[in-house]
Design a protein around this motif. Structure first.
Motif, short mmCIF file in Angstrom:
data_model
loop_
_atom_site.label_atom_id
_atom_site.label_comp_id
_atom_site.label_asym_id
_atom_site.label_seq_id
_atom_site.Cartn_x
_atom_site.Cartn_y
_atom_site.Cartn_z
N ALA A 82 0.89 -1.09 0.03
CA ALA A 82 0.00 -0.15 0.18
C ALA A 82 0.95 1.17 0.15
CB ALA A 82 -0.90 0.04 1.34
N PHE A 83 0.59 2.28 -0.77
CA PHE A 83 1.18 3.34 -0.69
C PHE A 83 0.09 4.69 -0.84
CE2 PHE A 83 3.96 6.88 -2.56
CZ PHE A 83 5.09 6.91 -1.73
N GLY A 84 -0.19 4.66 -2.14
CA GLY A 84 -1.24 5.88 -2.39
C GLY A 84 -2.71 5.25 -1.78
N ASP A 85 -2.86 3.86 -1.71
CA ASP A 85 -3.76 3.48 -1.00
C ASP A 85 -4.22 4.00 0.33
OD1 ASP A 85 -5.44 2.08 -2.57
OD2 ASP A 85 -4.88 0.06 -2.34
N ILE A 86 -3.01 4.29 1.24
CA ILE A 86 -2.84 4.72 2.37
C ILE A 86 -3.47 6.28 2.57
CG2 ILE A 86 -1.39 5.39 4.43
CD1 ILE A 86 0.21 3.06 3.63
N LEU A 128 3.21 2.86 10.75
CA LEU A 128 3.80 1.85 9.93
C LEU A 128 2.94 1.43 8.80
CD1 LEU A 128 4.41 -0.74 12.99
CD2 LEU A 128 6.05 0.86 11.61
N ASP A 129 3.49 1.52 7.44
CA ASP A 129 2.76 1.50 6.30
C ASP A 129 2.15 -0.04 5.90
OD1 ASP A 129 5.55 0.82 6.25
OD2 ASP A 129 5.39 0.73 4.14
N TRP A 130 1.79 -0.83 6.82
CA TRP A 130 1.14 -2.09 6.57
C TRP A 130 -0.41 -2.22 6.55
CZ3 TRP A 130 4.64 -3.95 11.18
CH2 TRP A 130 6.02 -4.12 10.69
N MET A 131 -0.95 -1.21 5.94
CA MET A 131 -2.33 -1.11 6.01
C MET A 131 -2.95 -2.41 5.16
SD MET A 131 -2.76 1.49 7.92
CE MET A 131 -2.29 3.37 8.05
N CYS A 166 7.50 6.24 2.98
CA CYS A 166 8.89 6.79 2.48
C CYS A 166 9.76 5.59 3.29
CB CYS A 166 9.21 8.29 2.87
SG CYS A 166 8.10 9.29 1.64
N PHE A 167 9.61 5.67 4.41
CA PHE A 167 10.41 4.73 5.25
C PHE A 167 10.34 3.47 4.75
CE2 PHE A 167 9.96 7.79 9.11
CZ PHE A 167 10.80 8.48 8.64
N GLY A 168 9.12 2.79 4.43
CA GLY A 168 8.78 1.35 3.88
C GLY A 168 9.78 1.47 2.47
N ALA A 169 9.71 2.37 1.86
CA ALA A 169 10.76 2.40 0.34
C ALA A 169 12.01 2.40 0.86
CB ALA A 169 10.43 3.67 -0.29
N LYS A 170 12.56 2.92 1.84
CA LYS A 170 14.09 2.98 2.20
C LYS A 170 14.31 1.60 2.93
CE LYS A 170 17.27 4.99 5.56
NZ LYS A 170 18.52 4.78 4.46
N LYS A 171 13.26 0.85 3.30
CA LYS A 171 13.80 -0.57 3.87
C LYS A 171 13.75 -1.07 2.52
CE LYS A 171 13.14 -0.70 8.28
NZ LYS A 171 14.27 -1.19 9.19
N ILE A 172 13.28 -1.02 1.41
CA ILE A 172 13.46 -1.83 0.19
C ILE A 172 14.85 -1.70 -0.35
CG2 ILE A 172 12.71 -2.25 -2.40
CD1 ILE A 172 9.73 -1.53 -1.17
N ALA A 173 14.93 -0.29 -0.59
CA ALA A 173 16.54 0.22 -0.97
C ALA A 173 17.62 -0.63 -0.17
CB ALA A 173 16.49 1.95 -1.09
N ASP A 174 17.46 -0.39 1.18
CA ASP A 174 18.48 -0.96 2.18
C ASP A 174 18.62 -2.36 1.62
OD1 ASP A 174 18.85 1.48 3.24
OD2 ASP A 174 17.65 1.01 5.09
N ARG A 175 17.63 -3.23 1.72
CA ARG A 175 17.67 -4.38 1.46
C ARG A 175 18.26 -4.85 0.15
NH1 ARG A 175 15.14 -9.42 3.02
NH2 ARG A 175 15.40 -8.17 5.02
#
Length: 557
Positions: free
Chosen positions: A335-339, A398-401, A438-447
């Protein structure tokens, strides 16, 4: 003689068609069709994460959009359309009969949600995904290894097994199952035998446990061990897959007549929207392309190496899933824009219910007031949220909607908003929600980076990228990287049009077509140094909070 292609982009809410000049990439016309049944909320139960779409919504959209784009240009252009490319959401499978017809188009199944396309964000198969993961971990071959090592409820087999268990009638009537991106080209070319359907490498590799090293799909005994209901199904699916530079065939006489096109028009093998969006922006190795919509999909391509490095917790890595000849890696947020849309609906309730039903103003005034308030809601929230100092008031979300897609898929997770106090305001809470995405996006980049996959740059596609400076500046600050925003408003459809050009042999290969047709960039968001350090502190709080909440949720399922 100029030639043209049409790209079709089937999204969550609508389908778009784009008419493109293949020599320059000039976008001559575009049209959108909103799914009528979906718009009414039919066949869905959001509180149960159940989202289904009727094939008639897609069929009506094909005719509406292609006729519309052709009506906007000179009649001579239609005669020089040489190819059609198709992208869709995914994994969005449907049960079909032997002819490849979705069951919802057959007598007795017209109103049965289980006979319809199971949309990408349908999470009714969480239990089934857990069972697939458990079996992969104990089997002699881990068939999830090329899909990040964690199979998701958003994907092909979880949905098939869930529907097969839930609905005996659909199970017994289903000869096979097909992805949305495979069915549309099959439909347009007059396909009548599902065994002859050309299946997408992109869909099969990222969502269906297909890999060349396995010889295709996992063997039948794997699926029998999962559930005997699946016995024999692989024989009615596929072994071979195709990249999107391959033609499925030419437009059938029925569809050519209906659309006003020639039966010489080639239709390319379909793929998922985000992968084609990356092609639409002329993706380069190790540039992270973010398709930012209701969810996000993050795409990287890398040169193939002799020994492939498996990246944990992503949505797979597949040879040719983005650009033929290169390794495509996918990640994303459920979820991104959905949030933002959810929060907007929450705040809109009193507007609709109180203003919209007021007895002291006339109907015309009510309608204008409601429309004005709703259209200005998110822009005003963004304007006010941008004034809040970073991390000053303590709201944290937290972006886990809609669960978590990556890194490490877990659709059991739920969204959380913490730190609310008597001083919390709508803009402050909205800011926390945007920060969480945005933090959720950073988690992906970090991985990716931690797994040894470099990120040389970030490219953004989609409505949010073009319309929300607030979100995009925050994303650049959080990622601490410049973000280039694509000029084309239809990058996914443009990518589909590019493959239409290659499949029709109007361009010799995908690289030549991307060079000629790919979209330029219109804006760059650069990180602001002071913001980078401030967000890093909040991100650390987000990370700790995420670990604690996930632990709590998983212990209390």
């Amino acid at each position: 003689m100029k030639k043209y292609t049409i790209g079709m982009d089937f999204g969550s809410d609508s389908v778009r068609a784009l008419l493109v000049d293949i020599s320059s990439g000039e976008e001559l016309a575009t049209a959108v069709h909103y799914y009528a049944r979906w718009k009414e909320g039919k066949y869905c139960e959001p509180s149960k994460n159940k989202f289904r779409q009727h094939p008639l919504d897609y069929i009506e959209g094909i005719e509406s959009t292609i006729k519309s784009v052709l009506s906007q240009v000179d009649d001579s252009i239609a005669k020089n359309v040489v190819g059609i490319g198709v992208d869709t959401t995914g994994s969005t499978p449907v049960a079909v009969d032997k002819t490849g017809t979705p069951l919802a188009l057959l007598n007795g199944f017209e109103e049965n949600p289980n006979a319809m396309f199971v949309l990408w964000k349908d999470h009714t198969g969480i239990k089934e995904a857990d069972e697939i993961n458990a079996l992969c971990q104990k089997w002699d071959v881990d068939y999830s290894q090329y899909e990040g090592g964690i199979y998701s409820s958003e994907w092909f087999w979880s949905k098939i097994l869930h529907v097969s268990r839930a609905d005996k009638d659909v199970y017994e009537a289903a000869y096979s199952w097909v992805e949305h991106c495979d069915w549309v080209p099959f439909l347009l070319t007059g396909g009548a035998d599902v065994s002859e359907m050309k299946r997408s490498r992109c869909a099969a590799g990222h969502k269906a446990l297909w890999h060349e090293s396995f010889g295709g799909l996992p063997p039948n005994d794997f699926f029998v061990a999962l559930d005997p209901l699946l016995d024999g199904l692989t024989d009615r699916l596929f072994e071979e897959t195709h990249t999107s530079d391959v033609s499925v065939g030419t437009l059938s006489a029925e569809w050519a007549n209906k659309l006003g096109l020639s039966t010489d028009v080639e239709v390319a093998v379909g793929a998922f929207d985000c992968h084609m969006g990356a092609v639409g922006v002329n993706i380069e190795p190790y540039f992270l392309t973010k398709v930012m919509g209701t969810s996000t999909c993050d795409i990287l391509v890398a040169p193939k190496e002799e020994k492939e490095h498996l990246v944990k917790g992503i949505c797979g890595q597949v040879d040719g899933s983005v650009v033929p000849g290169m390794l495509g890696l996918e990640a994303g947020q459920s979820a991104f824009g959905d949030i933002y849309a959810w929060y907007s609906r929450m705040l809109a309730w009193p507007i609709n219910e109180l203003v919209g039903k007021s007895s002291i103003i006339d109907e015309a005034t009510k309608e204008r007031l409601v429309d004005e308030a709703l259209s200005n809601l998110l822009p005003k929230l963004s304007e006010e949220a941008a004034k809040e100092p970073i991390g000053s008031s303590g709201e944290l979300a937290l972006d886990w909607m809609n669960g978590r897609r990556t890194p490490d898929a877990n659709q059991n997770l739920k969204g959380v908003i913490s730190g609310i106090n008597l001083g919390s305001t709508s803009p402050k809470v909205f800011r926390a929600l945007v920060e969480s995405t945005c933090f959720g996006a950073k988690k992906i980049a970090d991985r990716f980076i931690n797994e040894g996959i470099p990120i040389k740059g970030v490219i953004a596609i989609g409505g949010i990228a073009q319309k929300s400076p607030f979100v995009m500046q925050m994303m650049a600050d959080v990622l601490n990287a410049p973000i280039k925003v694509v000029k084309s408003e239809q990058a996914c459809a443009l990518g589909a049009a590019i493959f239409g050009a290659v499949a029709s042999k109007a361009h010799k290969d995908t690289f030549e077509a991307m060079d000629a047709m790919g979209s330029p960039f219109e804006k760059v968001y650069s990180p602001i140094a002071d913001n980078v350090s401030a967000y890093q502190k909040v991100y650390e709080d987000y990370s700790k909070f995420a670990v604690n909440i996930e632990d709590y949720i998983m212990k209390n399922i």
